[in-house]
Scaffold this motif. Structure first.
Motif, PDB file in Angstrom:
ATOM      1  N   ARG A   1      67.568  31.951  62.718  1.00 49.61           N
ATOM      2  CA  ARG A   1      67.170  32.126  61.326  1.00 49.61           C
ATOM      3  C   ARG A   1      68.321  32.732  60.549  1.00 49.61           C
ATOM      4  O   ARG A   1      68.915  33.724  60.962  1.00 49.61           O
ATOM      5  CB  ARG A   1      65.947  33.034  61.239  1.00 49.61           C
ATOM      6  CG  ARG A   1      65.459  33.217  59.818  1.00 49.61           C
ATOM      7  CD  ARG A   1      64.230  34.115  59.769  1.00 49.61           C
ATOM      8  NE  ARG A   1      64.362  34.916  58.570  1.00 49.61           N
ATOM      9  CZ  ARG A   1      64.128  36.205  58.483  1.00 49.61           C
ATOM     10  NH1 ARG A   1      63.729  36.869  59.517  1.00 49.61           N
ATOM     11  NH2 ARG A   1      64.282  36.847  57.369  1.00 49.61           N
ATOM     12  N   THR A   2      68.639  32.129  59.412  1.00 47.02           N
ATOM     13  CA  THR A   2      69.714  32.598  58.544  1.00 47.02           C
ATOM     14  C   THR A   2      69.147  32.826  57.148  1.00 47.02           C
ATOM     15  O   THR A   2      68.403  32.000  56.642  1.00 47.02           O
ATOM     16  CB  THR A   2      70.831  31.519  58.441  1.00 47.02           C
ATOM     17  OG1 THR A   2      71.312  31.233  59.745  1.00 47.02           O
ATOM     18  CG2 THR A   2      71.962  31.988  57.569  1.00 47.02           C
ATOM     19  N   LEU A   3      69.502  33.949  56.556  1.00 47.16           N
ATOM     20  CA  LEU A   3      69.138  34.195  55.167  1.00 47.16           C
ATOM     21  C   LEU A   3      70.310  33.786  54.288  1.00 47.16           C
ATOM     22  O   LEU A   3      71.476  33.910  54.685  1.00 47.16           O
ATOM     23  CB  LEU A   3      68.809  35.675  54.945  1.00 47.16           C
ATOM     24  CG  LEU A   3      67.560  36.171  55.660  1.00 47.16           C
ATOM     25  CD1 LEU A   3      67.411  37.677  55.471  1.00 47.16           C
ATOM     26  CD2 LEU A   3      66.323  35.458  55.163  1.00 47.16           C
ATOM     27  N   ALA A   4      69.996  33.283  53.110  1.00 48.84           N
ATOM     28  CA  ALA A   4      71.023  32.831  52.182  1.00 48.84           C
ATOM     29  C   ALA A   4      70.558  33.076  50.758  1.00 48.84           C
ATOM     30  O   ALA A   4      69.365  33.164  50.479  1.00 48.84           O
ATOM     31  CB  ALA A   4      71.298  31.341  52.391  1.00 48.84           C
ATOM     32  N   GLY A   5      71.514  33.154  49.859  1.00 45.39           N
ATOM     33  CA  GLY A   5      71.222  33.243  48.436  1.00 45.39           C
ATOM     34  C   GLY A   5      71.487  31.891  47.790  1.00 45.39           C
ATOM     35  O   GLY A   5      72.413  31.182  48.182  1.00 45.39           O
ATOM     36  N   CYS A   6      70.666  31.541  46.819  1.00 46.92           N
ATOM     37  CA  CYS A   6      70.837  30.292  46.069  1.00 46.92           C
ATOM     38  C   CYS A   6      70.743  30.629  44.590  1.00 46.92           C
ATOM     39  O   CYS A   6      69.790  31.275  44.157  1.00 46.92           O
ATOM     40  CB  CYS A   6      69.740  29.295  46.427  1.00 46.92           C
ATOM     41  SG  CYS A   6      69.729  28.790  48.151  1.00 46.92           S
ATOM     42  N   VAL A   7      71.738  30.181  43.816  1.00 51.22           N
ATOM     43  CA  VAL A   7      71.768  30.469  42.389  1.00 51.22           C
ATOM     44  C   VAL A   7      71.593  29.164  41.633  1.00 51.22           C
ATOM     45  O   VAL A   7      72.352  28.215  41.814  1.00 51.22           O
ATOM     46  CB  VAL A   7      73.085  31.154  41.985  1.00 51.22           C
ATOM     47  CG1 VAL A   7      73.109  31.429  40.483  1.00 51.22           C
ATOM     48  CG2 VAL A   7      73.278  32.443  42.772  1.00 51.22           C
ATOM     49  N   VAL A   8      70.568  29.151  40.789  1.00 50.53           N
ATOM     50  CA  VAL A   8      70.224  27.953  40.032  1.00 50.53           C
ATOM     51  C   VAL A   8      69.811  28.371  38.625  1.00 50.53           C
ATOM     52  O   VAL A   8      69.283  29.469  38.423  1.00 50.53           O
ATOM     53  CB  VAL A   8      69.107  27.168  40.751  1.00 50.53           C
ATOM     54  CG1 VAL A   8      67.821  27.951  40.812  1.00 50.53           C
ATOM     55  CG2 VAL A   8      68.889  25.810  40.159  1.00 50.53           C
ATOM     56  N   LEU A   9      70.077  27.503  37.651  1.00 54.99           N
ATOM     57  CA  LEU A   9      69.678  27.816  36.281  1.00 54.99           C
ATOM     58  C   LEU A   9      68.175  28.072  36.196  1.00 54.99           C
ATOM     59  O   LEU A   9      67.388  27.426  36.901  1.00 54.99           O
ATOM     60  CB  LEU A   9      70.056  26.674  35.341  1.00 54.99           C
ATOM     61  CG  LEU A   9      71.555  26.495  35.095  1.00 54.99           C
ATOM     62  CD1 LEU A   9      71.808  25.243  34.258  1.00 54.99           C
ATOM     63  CD2 LEU A   9      72.140  27.726  34.415  1.00 54.99           C
ATOM     64  N   SER A  10      67.775  28.974  35.334  1.00 58.87           N
ATOM     65  CA  SER A  10      66.362  29.301  35.159  1.00 58.87           C
ATOM     66  C   SER A  10      65.559  28.102  34.674  1.00 58.87           C
ATOM     67  O   SER A  10      64.351  28.026  34.908  1.00 58.87           O
ATOM     68  CB  SER A  10      66.202  30.444  34.161  1.00 58.87           C
ATOM     69  OG  SER A  10      66.864  31.588  34.620  1.00 58.87           O
TER      70      SER A  10
END
Length: 186
Positions: free
Chosen positions: A82-91
């Motif tokens: 299991r890997t945690l990650a951040g994802c950045v996307v426009l609102s």
């Protein structure tokens, strides 16, 4: 100082207001390196009761509907790991978890991380999680539209206050990969 986006008269360089940022965010700003100077990371004070996107834009400027981004924590599984990650996307878009995120992380299965996990692992408040200050060993997927913005509004690590940063600064964060189509419209 007036902010480059939104209706904020109280923008201040983030290095001057480290006490207003969540601990991991303040540490990241304090140790900031890269082509964008740390004083171009701007902090604006906001009312946490007006954090809902529509209310936020009504209060702080309609242009924020297209210049705000969310940082979403996901959990990816591949081969029992299991890997945690951040994802950045426009609102204004929704995260393509089962397509672009899964492919970008090379995972068999991806889901939104539970609230407690996101808060506990980032050291940030839910609703204020930001890519600046995420654990350095996490993958960070950044939507290409967000990276291309001259200025983008993101969280500050707490529900009170936001950061306004050049989109290109996000692409220089540890573990960052710019991904086309990470956010889906409509």
């Amino acid at each position: 100082m007036r902010a480059p986006i939104g209706d904020f008269d109280n923008a201040r360089p983030a290095p001057e207001v480290l006490d207003q940022l969540a601990t991991p965010v303040a540490a990241a700003v304090r140790g900031w390196e890269g082509p964008v100077p740390a004083d171009q990371l701007l902090y604006v004070d906001t009312d946490p009761e007006k954090a809902d996107t529509a209310v936020f834009a009504e209060t702080y400027g309609k242009d924020l509907l297209e210049t705000s981004a969310n940082c979403v924590v996901v959990a990816a599984k591949q081969g029992g790991v299991r890997t945690l990650a951040g994802c950045v996307v426009l609102s204004s878009a929704r995260l393509d978890v089962n397509g672009a995120v899964r492919r970008g992380l090379g995972a068999r299965k991806v889901s939104f991380a539970p609230h407690e996990t996101a808060v506990g692992e980032t050291g940030m408040e839910y609703g204020g999680i930001t890519p600046i200050g995420l654990p350095a060993d996490w993958p960070l997927l950044l939507d290409a539209e967000t990276a291309a913005l001259p200025w983008v509004l993101i969280g500050s690590g707490s529900r009170r206050g936001k950061l306004i940063v050049p989109g290109k600064a996000l692409a220089t964060l540890p573990g960052a990969t710019v991904v086309e189509g990470l956010g889906l419209r409509g």
